[in-house]
Design a protein around this motif. Structure first.
Motif, PDB file in Angstrom:
ATOM      1  N   TYR A   1       9.861  -4.922  -8.861  1.00  0.00           N
ATOM      2  CA  TYR A   1       9.077  -6.063  -9.343  1.00  0.00           C
ATOM      3  C   TYR A   1       8.015  -6.451  -8.307  1.00  0.00           C
ATOM      4  O   TYR A   1       6.849  -6.650  -8.642  1.00  0.00           O
ATOM      5  N   LEU A   2       8.419  -6.537  -7.055  1.00  0.00           N
ATOM      6  CA  LEU A   2       7.483  -6.908  -5.985  1.00  0.00           C
ATOM      7  C   LEU A   2       6.397  -5.847  -5.808  1.00  0.00           C
ATOM      8  O   LEU A   2       5.224  -6.170  -5.611  1.00  0.00           O
ATOM      9  N   LYS A   3       6.779  -4.599  -5.897  1.00  0.00           N
ATOM     10  CA  LYS A   3       5.811  -3.503  -5.796  1.00  0.00           C
ATOM     11  C   LYS A   3       4.789  -3.582  -6.928  1.00  0.00           C
ATOM     12  O   LYS A   3       3.584  -3.418  -6.705  1.00  0.00           O
ATOM     13  N   ASN A   4       5.269  -3.867  -8.137  1.00  0.00           N
ATOM     14  CA  ASN A   4       4.368  -3.995  -9.285  1.00  0.00           C
ATOM     15  C   ASN A   4       3.435  -5.194  -9.168  1.00  0.00           C
ATOM     16  O   ASN A   4       2.383  -5.220  -9.800  1.00  0.00           O
ATOM     17  N   LYS A   5       3.807  -6.166  -8.347  1.00  0.00           N
ATOM     18  CA  LYS A   5       2.937  -7.323  -8.097  1.00  0.00           C
ATOM     19  C   LYS A   5       1.927  -7.033  -6.978  1.00  0.00           C
ATOM     20  O   LYS A   5       1.139  -7.893  -6.618  1.00  0.00           O
ATOM     21  N   GLY A   6       1.988  -5.827  -6.425  1.00  0.00           N
ATOM     22  CA  GLY A   6       1.018  -5.420  -5.420  1.00  0.00           C
ATOM     23  C   GLY A   6       1.471  -5.564  -3.983  1.00  0.00           C
ATOM     24  O   GLY A   6       0.685  -5.338  -3.056  1.00  0.00           O
ATOM     25  N   PHE A   7       2.722  -5.924  -3.759  1.00  0.00           N
ATOM     26  CA  PHE A   7       3.221  -6.069  -2.391  1.00  0.00           C
ATOM     27  C   PHE A   7       3.620  -4.710  -1.817  1.00  0.00           C
ATOM     28  O   PHE A   7       3.992  -3.794  -2.536  1.00  0.00           O
ATOM     29  N   SER A   8       3.553  -4.608  -0.499  1.00  0.00           N
ATOM     30  CA  SER A   8       4.029  -3.413   0.194  1.00  0.00           C
ATOM     31  C   SER A   8       5.552  -3.455   0.220  1.00  0.00           C
ATOM     32  O   SER A   8       6.151  -4.491   0.533  1.00  0.00           O
ATOM     33  N   THR A   9       6.162  -2.317  -0.124  1.00  0.00           N
ATOM     34  CA  THR A   9       7.624  -2.239  -0.144  1.00  0.00           C
ATOM     35  C   THR A   9       8.072  -0.927   0.487  1.00  0.00           C
ATOM     36  O   THR A   9       7.306   0.034   0.543  1.00  0.00           O
ATOM     37  N   VAL A  10       9.304  -0.931   0.950  1.00  0.00           N
ATOM     38  CA  VAL A  10       9.916   0.295   1.460  1.00  0.00           C
ATOM     39  C   VAL A  10      11.415   0.208   1.184  1.00  0.00           C
ATOM     40  O   VAL A  10      12.017  -0.863   1.276  1.00  0.00           O
ATOM     41  N   ASP A  11      11.990   1.337   0.825  1.00  0.00           N
ATOM     42  CA  ASP A  11      13.420   1.449   0.577  1.00  0.00           C
ATOM     43  C   ASP A  11      14.021   2.215   1.757  1.00  0.00           C
ATOM     44  O   ASP A  11      13.733   3.399   1.936  1.00  0.00           O
ATOM     45  N   LEU A  12      14.840   1.534   2.555  1.00  0.00           N
ATOM     46  CA  LEU A  12      15.408   2.201   3.730  1.00  0.00           C
ATOM     47  C   LEU A  12      16.381   3.313   3.359  1.00  0.00           C
ATOM     48  O   LEU A  12      16.608   4.221   4.159  1.00  0.00           O
ATOM     49  N   ASP A  13      16.923   3.305   2.146  1.00  0.00           N
ATOM     50  CA  ASP A  13      17.748   4.436   1.710  1.00  0.00           C
ATOM     51  C   ASP A  13      16.892   5.693   1.586  1.00  0.00           C
ATOM     52  O   ASP A  13      17.328   6.791   1.951  1.00  0.00           O
ATOM     53  N   LYS A  14      15.666   5.546   1.078  1.00  0.00           N
ATOM     54  CA  LYS A  14      14.765   6.705   0.970  1.00  0.00           C
ATOM     55  C   LYS A  14      14.354   7.186   2.357  1.00  0.00           C
ATOM     56  O   LYS A  14      14.288   8.390   2.601  1.00  0.00           O
ATOM     57  N   VAL A  15      14.079   6.256   3.257  1.00  0.00           N
ATOM     58  CA  VAL A  15      13.752   6.625   4.639  1.00  0.00           C
ATOM     59  C   VAL A  15      14.925   7.392   5.245  1.00  0.00           C
ATOM     60  O   VAL A  15      14.749   8.443   5.867  1.00  0.00           O
ATOM     61  N   SER A  16      16.118   6.876   5.037  1.00  0.00           N
ATOM     62  CA  SER A  16      17.328   7.504   5.549  1.00  0.00           C
ATOM     63  C   SER A  16      17.505   8.911   4.976  1.00  0.00           C
ATOM     64  O   SER A  16      17.842   9.857   5.706  1.00  0.00           O
ATOM     65  N   ASN A  17      17.264   9.067   3.681  1.00  0.00           N
ATOM     66  CA  ASN A  17      17.396  10.389   3.048  1.00  0.00           C
ATOM     67  C   ASN A  17      16.377  11.376   3.598  1.00  0.00           C
ATOM     68  O   ASN A  17      16.688  12.550   3.793  1.00  0.00           O
ATOM     69  N   ASP A  18      15.150  10.909   3.848  1.00  0.00           N
ATOM     70  CA  ASP A  18      14.143  11.791   4.442  1.00  0.00           C
ATOM     71  C   ASP A  18      14.588  12.265   5.825  1.00  0.00           C
ATOM     72  O   ASP A  18      14.431  13.436   6.168  1.00  0.00           O
ATOM     73  N   ILE A  19      15.159  11.349   6.591  1.00  0.00           N
ATOM     74  CA  ILE A  19      15.651  11.706   7.926  1.00  0.00           C
ATOM     75  C   ILE A  19      16.803  12.706   7.805  1.00  0.00           C
ATOM     76  O   ILE A  19      16.865  13.698   8.536  1.00  0.00           O
ATOM     77  N   LEU A  20      17.715  12.448   6.860  1.00  0.00           N
ATOM     78  CA  LEU A  20      18.860  13.343   6.667  1.00  0.00           C
ATOM     79  C   LEU A  20      18.437  14.766   6.320  1.00  0.00           C
ATOM     80  O   LEU A  20      19.130  15.721   6.656  1.00  0.00           O
TER      81      LEU A  20
END
Length: 185
Positions: A22-41
């Motif tokens: 919802y926040l992303k669709n309103k134009g805010f910057s967002t990040v999901d630390l699970d995705k960051v974690s998966n990229d690192i893994l």
């Protein structure tokens, strides 16, 4: 550097991803630390770590997240081993993201550890029965849900992290997020 960083957190199945979307669709910057974690893994460095600590979670030299989750959510020592490896790397990447963000940043965090001490925290919360139902609708089996929930903090801990948004209704979730955004802008 980000003007302000908000942690969006809550127990599994509470609606963190819905709030972030919802926040992303309103134009805010967002990040999901699970995705960051998966990229690192999935990095070469992590594959070497996984070969040593969690070889059964590697399938065709890639990480099978379902197998890894099954291992760590049934064994707290293994969970601690994984967290001790991943969390410092995730925090370093989060610092980079914050440095390269100009406006407000909303960070989805499944396991906030100490992040709630450094940033404003918005807790998305639902009753356990509601969360279980949502997770089953996503295809998770009941045993996996129970294992994951057993490894999370209790409801009182979550409710004391920051601003709590009860997520029983999508419209109410959106209205409450808008209130917080408008109060802090």
């Amino acid at each position: 550097m980000a003007k302000k960083v908000y942690v969006i957190t809550g127990p599994i199945g509470s609606g963190k991803s819905t709030a972030i979307e919802y926040l992303k669709n309103k134009g805010f910057s967002t990040v999901d630390l699970d995705k960051v974690s998966n990229d690192i893994l999935n990095s070469d460095q992590s594959i070497a770590f996984l070969k040593e600590e969690f070889p059964q979670a590697l399938v065709q030299n890639g990480v099978n997240r379902a197998i890894l989750a099954d291992i760590v959510f049934k064994n707290t020592d293994k969970l601690t081993t994984l967290e001790n490896y991943l969390h410092p790397k995730v925090l370093l990447e989060l610092q980079n993201i914050i440095q390269n963000t100009k406006d407000e940043l909303f960070v989805e965090v499944s396991a906030p550890k100490n992040l709630h001490k450094d940033f404003d925290c918005i807790v998305i919360y639902s009753q356990a029965e509601t969360r279980i139902k949502r997770l089953q609708e996503r295809g998770m089996n009941y045993e996996d849900i129970q294992n994951r929930m057993a490894n999370q903090k209790d409801d009182d801990w979550w409710k004391n992290l920051g601003i709590v948004i009860q997520n029983d209704d999508l419209n109410d979730l959106h209205l409450n997020l808008d209130k917080i955004i408008n109060q802090n802008s």
